[in-house]
Design an enzyme around this catalytic site. Sequence first.
Site, short mmCIF file in Angstrom:
data_model
loop_
_atom_site.label_atom_id
_atom_site.label_comp_id
_atom_site.label_asym_id
_atom_site.label_seq_id
_atom_site.Cartn_x
_atom_site.Cartn_y
_atom_site.Cartn_z
N GLY A 25 -21.43 -10.50 6.50
CA GLY A 25 -22.88 -10.40 6.67
C GLY A 25 -23.24 -9.18 7.48
O GLY A 25 -22.43 -8.65 8.23
N ARG A 26 -24.47 -8.75 7.30
CA ARG A 26 -24.94 -7.56 8.03
C ARG A 26 -26.39 -7.77 8.40
O ARG A 26 -27.20 -8.14 7.56
CB ARG A 26 -24.77 -6.31 7.18
CG ARG A 26 -25.39 -5.05 7.77
CD ARG A 26 -24.79 -3.80 7.14
NE ARG A 26 -23.42 -3.59 7.58
CZ ARG A 26 -22.61 -2.66 7.07
NH1 ARG A 26 -23.04 -1.87 6.10
NH2 ARG A 26 -21.37 -2.53 7.52
N GLY A 27 -26.70 -7.55 9.67
CA GLY A 27 -28.07 -7.69 10.14
C GLY A 27 -28.61 -6.37 10.62
O GLY A 27 -28.03 -5.30 10.40
N ALA A 30 -26.20 -5.81 13.96
CA ALA A 30 -24.81 -6.25 14.09
C ALA A 30 -24.23 -6.57 12.72
O ALA A 30 -24.95 -6.85 11.77
CB ALA A 30 -24.73 -7.49 14.98
N ASP A 149 -37.64 -16.01 16.04
CA ASP A 149 -37.43 -15.39 14.72
C ASP A 149 -36.96 -16.44 13.73
O ASP A 149 -35.98 -16.26 13.02
CB ASP A 149 -36.42 -14.25 14.83
CG ASP A 149 -36.45 -13.34 13.59
OD1 ASP A 149 -37.45 -13.38 12.85
OD2 ASP A 149 -35.48 -12.61 13.36
#
Length: 660
Positions: A25-27, A30, A149
């Site tokens: 995963g990629r945010g 991070a 969020d």
Amino acid sequence: MEGNTRSVSEARLLSDRYRVDGLIGRGGMADVHAGHDTRLGRPVAIKLLRSDLARDPSFQSRFRREAQAVAALNHPNIVGIFDTGEERLVDAAGRTVSAPFIVMEYVTGHTVRQLITDQRLTIDIALRHADGVLAALQYSHDVGIVHRDIKPANVMVTDEGTVKVMDFGIARALEDTSATLTQTQAVLGTAAYLSPEQARGERVDARSDLYSAACLVYEMLTGRPPFQGDSAVSVAYQHVRELPPAASTVNPDVSPALDAVLGRALQKDRRDRFQDAGAFREALRATAGHDLGAGAGSGSHADSFATELLPRGTRRLAAAPTAGPNEAPATAALPRTAVPTPGATATPEPLVFGVGTNDDVHPETRARRRAWLITGIVALVLVLGAVAVYFTNILAARPAPPTTVAVPAVANLSQADASTALANADLRIRPERANSTTVKDGYAIRTEPGTGARVNPGTPVVLVISSGPASVALPENLAGRSADQVRDQLRQLGLDPVQTVFKNSATVSGGALIDTVPSLGKKVPAGSRVDLVVSTGKVTMPQLVGLTEAQAREQLAAADVALPVTVKAADNSVVKPGTVTGQSAPANGNVDQGSTVTITVARAPAQPTPSPSPSASGPGSGPSPTSSPSPSPTASSPSPSPTSSPRPSPTASSPSSPRR
């Protein structure tokens, strides 16, 4: 923890314990990798701050804040944190950076965003997932953490059906939410799920999370968020100013009860929403009409809400004290009491006293006993009477509770009338001014405390008087911008762009703003309607036929036309030379900016050239202008000789012949 310095591109072992495997995963700040805890032999998820952001102290601070926030949370509906640390890495430029990381619980399943996209949610399943989210928020709010969020991408549903709330990347402690976190002037969070107070940059609290959770529930039930728009600014504007459509208008299976719950949860004023996650959960359960099953707590679908919610403040249970080796247990089990069988008759046991019967007592003894009994009764009556008199006097001596007065209703009264009403209620007045788009200048907006509040006489009451709507200047630099950009900026200024009028322009490109109504640069009240005048990218062709060439050129060079011209001459014996007889585009029609216009100008036709007259023509026989020239004497038959055709001389003519 701190590891050794390694290359970013190499496979690595963080803190000599956690093996970093593939990216999962990629945010925004991070990357999340699958990993393995080599010490405990279990799979983990490793969240590692991106190396290109690791050099920025603000990102490091946010990342560490997430670790601190989530480390304090231990709940089955929140992704657990196992460990944190920092790893020194060498980036592509050869510089050493310290990248913090978080070791988390490895969860397999799907995000709610994937479930919504795949249309795999029924109303019952959506309510079950919503209950899990609210259970997590209820717990985090109880320990003082606001998520800030909540959105479908931050909620995971495991393969067993357990809801897991993730990514506390912008979480804040409740006592620290007075600071407005912004990044490049944008409020942190996701626009489609922002609470109105977040969109305005105000202080957030637990009720802000509940608004975002309501947006999440709305989308799970309908497949779309409550507000949609072309840009994040327009969506945030709708959160602040507009009401969402009822969920049942999008999904007819949504019940009126669910509509009512969502309507309350999506209120603009946080005081009108559910005040805690527990109340929101109870309302959703009531609409379901049955146990929702898994969601909060365990992952079994057979679980129900058998556990009753404890009041706030009693959810943390202290450990029971342990008795010492020579002490009896602090709590002993009571002996079982026999319960009589229905219908059975219990035989009472006789009561035995250590004295004989009245028949065995001496008469004098009975008399003394009777005297003492009477004396005791009299003494008891006197004591009780004294106690009653004492407490009566104490209560009578207490001062009466002070008389309170109610704050009168003064909204929409003039300042003089409102002040008179407050003075008549024996209240002190402290006037203040505030802008208002609904109350006229000089009239009362409200009081603080509000209408009906009970206060002591002489209490200062703030009387808020309207100064009318705040003035907003229409920015002059909006001219030439696209209509969408202009609408967004006007909404940010608190204005209402309602109507768009299209107008031809020779200088402003198509779709760009020419002017506004009221005009740019003017001041208008906040909340005013503003109409946009937008360029069509075309100009109106003037009437050129009948003008001279110079006049036509002047018309085409005018500022509101500005079209290049080419001229074509044509013979015309009807109109005056130099007059325009034709144009390539029809008059009063629309043509694109910069189009070349061709005009036709009249020209006089050429005259025929006459032939020269002959040099030897007979006397008096000159040619007529239109006849062909006479043949020369040498080219025709020979002239008659004087003898062949004698001409009479003047002297030989008859006397009677007339003279010519």
